[in-house]
Design a protein around this motif. Structure first.
Motif, PDB file in Angstrom:
ATOM      1  N   SER A 109       0.817  -1.207   0.000  1.00  0.00           N
ATOM      2  CA  SER A 109       0.000   0.000   0.000  1.00  0.00           C
ATOM      3  C   SER A 109       0.858   1.266   0.000  1.00  0.00           C
ATOM      4  O   SER A 109       0.344   2.365  -0.041  1.00  0.00           O
ATOM      5  CB  SER A 109      -0.924   0.002   1.210  1.00  0.00           C
ATOM      6  N   LYS A 110       2.186   1.093   0.081  1.00  0.00           N
ATOM      7  CA  LYS A 110       3.075   2.256   0.056  1.00  0.00           C
ATOM      8  C   LYS A 110       3.588   2.469  -1.359  1.00  0.00           C
ATOM      9  O   LYS A 110       3.390   1.625  -2.235  1.00  0.00           O
ATOM     10  CB  LYS A 110       4.237   2.027   1.014  1.00  0.00           C
ATOM     11  N   PHE A 111       4.287   3.599  -1.545  1.00  0.00           N
ATOM     12  CA  PHE A 111       4.813   3.884  -2.881  1.00  0.00           C
ATOM     13  C   PHE A 111       5.901   2.885  -3.265  1.00  0.00           C
ATOM     14  O   PHE A 111       6.852   2.676  -2.515  1.00  0.00           O
ATOM     15  CB  PHE A 111       5.375   5.303  -2.933  1.00  0.00           C
ATOM     16  N   ASN A 112       5.731   2.296  -4.435  1.00  0.00           N
ATOM     17  CA  ASN A 112       6.717   1.376  -5.000  1.00  0.00           C
ATOM     18  C   ASN A 112       7.116   1.877  -6.381  1.00  0.00           C
ATOM     19  O   ASN A 112       6.307   2.494  -7.074  1.00  0.00           O
ATOM     20  CB  ASN A 112       6.114  -0.025  -5.142  1.00  0.00           C
ATOM     21  N   PRO A 113       8.342   1.588  -6.817  1.00  0.00           N
ATOM     22  CA  PRO A 113       8.739   2.036  -8.153  1.00  0.00           C
ATOM     23  C   PRO A 113       7.796   1.473  -9.223  1.00  0.00           C
ATOM     24  O   PRO A 113       7.368   0.322  -9.134  1.00  0.00           O
ATOM     25  CB  PRO A 113      10.140   1.456  -8.332  1.00  0.00           C
ATOM     26  N   ILE A 114       7.477   2.284 -10.214  1.00  0.00           N
ATOM     27  CA  ILE A 114       6.652   1.801 -11.326  1.00  0.00           C
ATOM     28  C   ILE A 114       7.528   0.985 -12.268  1.00  0.00           C
ATOM     29  O   ILE A 114       8.595   1.438 -12.686  1.00  0.00           O
ATOM     30  CB  ILE A 114       6.025   2.975 -12.101  1.00  0.00           C
ATOM     31  N   VAL A 115       7.071  -0.215 -12.565  1.00  0.00           N
ATOM     32  CA  VAL A 115       7.789  -1.047 -13.537  1.00  0.00           C
ATOM     33  C   VAL A 115       6.781  -1.477 -14.603  1.00  0.00           C
ATOM     34  O   VAL A 115       5.889  -2.271 -14.334  1.00  0.00           O
ATOM     35  CB  VAL A 115       8.424  -2.285 -12.868  1.00  0.00           C
ATOM     36  N   PHE A 116       6.916  -0.912 -15.804  1.00  0.00           N
ATOM     37  CA  PHE A 116       6.029  -1.301 -16.908  1.00  0.00           C
ATOM     38  C   PHE A 116       6.584  -2.500 -17.676  1.00  0.00           C
ATOM     39  O   PHE A 116       5.839  -3.293 -18.222  1.00  0.00           O
ATOM     40  CB  PHE A 116       5.885  -0.146 -17.910  1.00  0.00           C
ATOM     41  N   PHE A 117       7.911  -2.570 -17.758  1.00  0.00           N
ATOM     42  CA  PHE A 117       8.531  -3.537 -18.677  1.00  0.00           C
ATOM     43  C   PHE A 117       9.571  -4.394 -17.968  1.00  0.00           C
ATOM     44  O   PHE A 117      10.337  -3.887 -17.141  1.00  0.00           O
ATOM     45  CB  PHE A 117       9.244  -2.802 -19.823  1.00  0.00           C
ATOM     46  N   GLU A 118       9.586  -5.674 -18.340  1.00  0.00           N
ATOM     47  CA  GLU A 118      10.671  -6.551 -17.879  1.00  0.00           C
ATOM     48  C   GLU A 118      11.357  -7.139 -19.107  1.00  0.00           C
ATOM     49  O   GLU A 118      10.686  -7.674 -19.999  1.00  0.00           O
ATOM     50  CB  GLU A 118      10.110  -7.683 -17.011  1.00  0.00           C
ATOM     51  N   LEU A 119      12.681  -7.011 -19.138  1.00  0.00           N
ATOM     52  CA  LEU A 119      13.448  -7.455 -20.302  1.00  0.00           C
ATOM     53  C   LEU A 119      14.297  -8.661 -19.902  1.00  0.00           C
ATOM     54  O   LEU A 119      15.219  -8.529 -19.086  1.00  0.00           O
ATOM     55  CB  LEU A 119      14.363  -6.317 -20.800  1.00  0.00           C
ATOM     56  N   PHE A 120      13.978  -9.811 -20.452  1.00  0.00           N
ATOM     57  CA  PHE A 120      14.701 -11.038 -20.106  1.00  0.00           C
ATOM     58  C   PHE A 120      15.844 -11.230 -21.098  1.00  0.00           C
ATOM     59  O   PHE A 120      15.624 -11.407 -22.287  1.00  0.00           O
ATOM     60  CB  PHE A 120      13.750 -12.243 -20.121  1.00  0.00           C
ATOM     61  N   ARG A 121      17.066 -11.228 -20.551  1.00  0.00           N
ATOM     62  CA  ARG A 121      18.225 -11.153 -21.444  1.00  0.00           C
ATOM     63  C   ARG A 121      18.943 -12.479 -21.663  1.00  0.00           C
ATOM     64  O   ARG A 121      19.935 -12.523 -22.395  1.00  0.00           O
ATOM     65  CB  ARG A 121      19.226 -10.151 -20.883  1.00  0.00           C
TER      66      ARG A 121
END
Lengths: 129, 575
Positions: free
Chosen positions: B329-341
């Motif tokens: 419920s607290k602020f967390n970094p926004i992560v839209f994309f995950e790049l699997f390398r």
């Protein structure tokens, strides 16, 4: 870059085969930061013998000549030239930032900028002659 | 005239950054008061400093001779003041410890970087910590013994706190570099033994390998991984009762070339740490500023560290930690994309994806080395990019499963096993899935099933295209996914921004979530940033405004930042 600074040049020797070796610059900087890439790129042209990005030299004499020219162009007082092997030996004796700053002066070979040393002596002449 | 500021200095010495506690730098009689006055995130990270407990080969000291080695006392102090602690056992040279954490009798062979330079790191007190090679078999033997002793000590003294294995990295030129990475003769001797063993076991034609530099590099990586996993295994097995997993830390200013900058009094500049800090978040590390002196950790860097390396952020990296509602419920970094390398550090760079995301979705993407999705848990609505090259059959199965569960996926078919390509075609045909094909720079195919989308493309077609064309390609493809995000124009060098979000609370029911952007001016000049107004977003408030003026304009919001200025802006997001 301020005038009369000391430059530090760190290099290593790359063995290309049994008979040939190359001298490569790892780092070239003063207490204010890296030497300008434009200065390096301009002065490196006469020494260039390949198409790679790396700053390679055929001999240590070429490296010394290049270092001196950079010194003159940037109005630095001197350049301390140190190989990676001597750097590693010197590093073993350092314990803090202060002793690290002395490493190049203590373990490197110095090339003085004749232009700057002449200016220094002129200044003394002015006062004492 | 005040010559010293003892209290502040001691606090920074003992708590050098985030939630780290360097207990050996203060008297044990002060541990309790220090822990009670600590204001940072929880749990408190307490490194296990091998060299402190094992000054000579025959002596292991856990409070028997010197009180500062008494971990039980430290644990009791933490219990008394209600402070949760987690012990960190370094699994690689630790840049924040003298000799990288090793006892001095084992500190013999310096760690060497790829330029042939010995690796040394400046700590936050301008002391030089030299790193030593972990490929020395004597170190491994001694490490095994030390782990057993720690385990026995923890169990005999009923110390019930978690122990994490700590892996140390630095960021150099945007790439993560492990402190396990070594080019010393110690490494080479071990590698020769490894090759000899493989040749002996008939797994390797030594002559053939020696003439193939590419093959040698691959084998060196395998050897390095094998040695690392030995350390990990020994630590995990010995300390199984307390073992909670591994944490990867990346140390600001810890790169082997950072030493030149950091030892100069006129060179070091905080803005370079900003790009390191944000770069570390995209690589999924826990950034650590413990090496930086208090003089360099001023606003806005110190503010950014507090906002980014927050308690929810740290907890989200702790594997066995229940990531409960309190943190979600607290602020967390926004992560839209995950790049699997698939362990290829250059993946997604040649095809321009990384450059596109850096421009359009700054710091909202994460690189991942391996696909590790728990299908029993909610796996969010992140957009995932996969490289076909090196994709295993089981990973392919997971990709399909993600798609069937409604995930949005990009799959690069270049280099993908032909059998897997056929399996994908068969899957589409057998399930009569909707497939649209276009030819735009690369052949592109969009397969849909409910919410799930797979977009396939071929990166080989993009690699030689001009950058602008690559950027346009990604802009077009990603626009299919209709990502709702605010556009910030702050492209002037030295202005950084970072997005967080949290679910809306009972007083914010008009919104699905609250998005917060924190903007920092790291330069000595006035700077400006503009946030264009957009559908689905309502500006709510400014938070923690420091040396900043915020103006509302008809087209959005303008932020004028004085040197070192920073501000956070909250937006309500609604569908």
């Amino acid at each position: 870059m301020r005038k009369n600074l000391s430059l530090n040049l760190l290099y290593r020797i790359l063995n290309e085969g049994e008979d040939s070796s190359l001298v490569e610059i790892i780092n070239f900087f003063s207490e204010e930061g890296p030497v300008s890439s434009k200065v390096i790129s301009d002065l490196y042209q006469p020494f260039r013998f390949h198409n790679e990005q790396n700053l390679w030299f055929k001999t240590l004499e070429d490296l010394g000549q290049f270092a001196l020219e950079v010194c003159q162009e940037t109005h630095a007082a001197e350049v301390f030239i140190l190989s990676n092997v001597d750097y590693n030996i010197g590093l073993d004796t350092c314990n803090d930032a202060r002793s690290f700053r002395e490493l190049f002066r203590r373990y490197g070979n110095v090339i003085e900028n004749p232009d700057q040393s002449r200016k220094k002596s002129n200044l003394f002449n002015k006062f004492f002659n | 005239m005040q010559l010293t500021t003892p209290e502040a200095k001691e606090y920074d010495t003992v708590f050098p950054g985030e939630n780290w506690f360097f207990f050996w730098r203060t008297s044990p009689s002060l541990w309790e008061s220090k822990l009670s006055e600590f204001q940072g995130p929880s749990p408190v990270f307490v490194p296990i400093f091998w060299g402190l407990h094992n000054e000579s080969p025959d002596v292991l000291d856990f409070g028997n001779y010197r009180p500062e080695t008494d971990l039980k006392r430290l644990y009791d102090c933490a219990q008394r003041v209600g402070r949760e602690i987690a012990l960190l056992l370094p699994l690689s040279p630790a840049p924040f410890l003298p000799n990288g954490g090793l006892p001095s009798y084992l500190a013999r062979n310096l760690l060497i970087d790829n330029n042939g330079l010995a690796v040394a790191v400046l700590d936050n007190d301008t002391r030089l910590n030299k790193m030593y090679s972990f490929y020395d078999p004597r170190i491994f033997q001694a490490f095994r013994g030390f782990c057993s002793s720690v385990s026995r000590y923890l169990s005999e003294n009923a110390i019930a706190c978690d122990v994490y294995g700590a892996k140390a990295y630095s960021l150099q030129f945007g790439r993560a570099l492990s402190f396990f990475n070594d080019h010393s003769t110690t490494f080479n001797r071990g590698f020769d033994r490894y090759l000899a063993q493989m040749a002996h076991d008939g797994e390797l034609d030594k002559e053939k390998v020696l003439n193939n530099p590419g093959e040698i590099e691959t084998l060196k990586k395998n050897y390095s991984k094998q040695i690392q996993s030995l350390y990990e295994q020994v630590a995990q097995e010995s300390l199984s009762a307390n073992w909670a997993g591994e944490l990867s830390f990346s140390f600001l200013g810890g790169g082997s070339s950072d030493i030149f900058e950091r030892t100069s009094e006129h060179w070091e500049h905080p803005s370079s740490y900003f790009s390191q800090l944000l770069g570390m978040t995209t690589l999924d590390f826990i950034p650590s500023s413990v090496l930086l002196s208090p003089a360099i950790k001023k606003d806005p860097l110190i503010k950014a560290l507090g906002e980014i390396v927050s308690e929810p952020f740290i907890r989200s990296h702790m594997q066995n930690e229940l990531y409960d509602e309190e943190y979600s419920s607290k602020f967390n970094p926004i992560v839209f994309f995950e790049l699997f390398r698939n362990t290829n550090p250059n993946a997604f760079i040649k095809d321009g994806l990384v450059q596109f995301l850096e421009r359009q979705f700054s710091w909202t993407f994460r690189f991942k080395e391996a696909l590790n999705v728990n299908f029993d848990e909610e796996f969010g609505n992140k957009i995932r990019f996969f490289k076909g090259e090196g994709l295993s059959a089981s990973d392919f199965q997971s990709v399909i499963k993600l798609f069937m569960n409604g995930s949005r996926i990009f799959l690069d078919l270049t280099g993908m096993n032909e059998d897997l390509v056929r399996r994908l075609d068969t899957f589409v045909l057998e399930n009569s899935l909707k497939e649209e094909k276009i030819n735009y720079v690369s052949p592109v195919s969009k397969i849909t099933l409910g919410e799930g989308i797979i977009i396939t493309y071929r990166s080989e077609k993009l690699e030689d295209a001009p950058l602008l064309k690559k950027l346009k390609f990604w802009e077009t493809l990603i626009s299919y996914l209709n990502i709702k995000h605010l556009d910030i124009q702050a492209d002037e060098a030295g202005v950084y921004y970072f997005w967080h979000s949290r679910p809306s609370n009972a007083y914010e029911l008009s919104y699905e979530e609250i998005r917060r952007v924190s903007i920092y001016n790291t330069t000595s000049y006035k700077k400006k940033a503009k946030i264009s107004g957009a559908k689905n977003f309502a500006f709510l408030k400014t938070v923690d405004q420091r040396k900043v003026e915020v103006k509302s304009t008809p087209i959005g919001i303008e932020v004028h930042l004085l040197p070192g200025g920073s501000v956070s802006l909250d937006f309500g997001f609604y569908e």
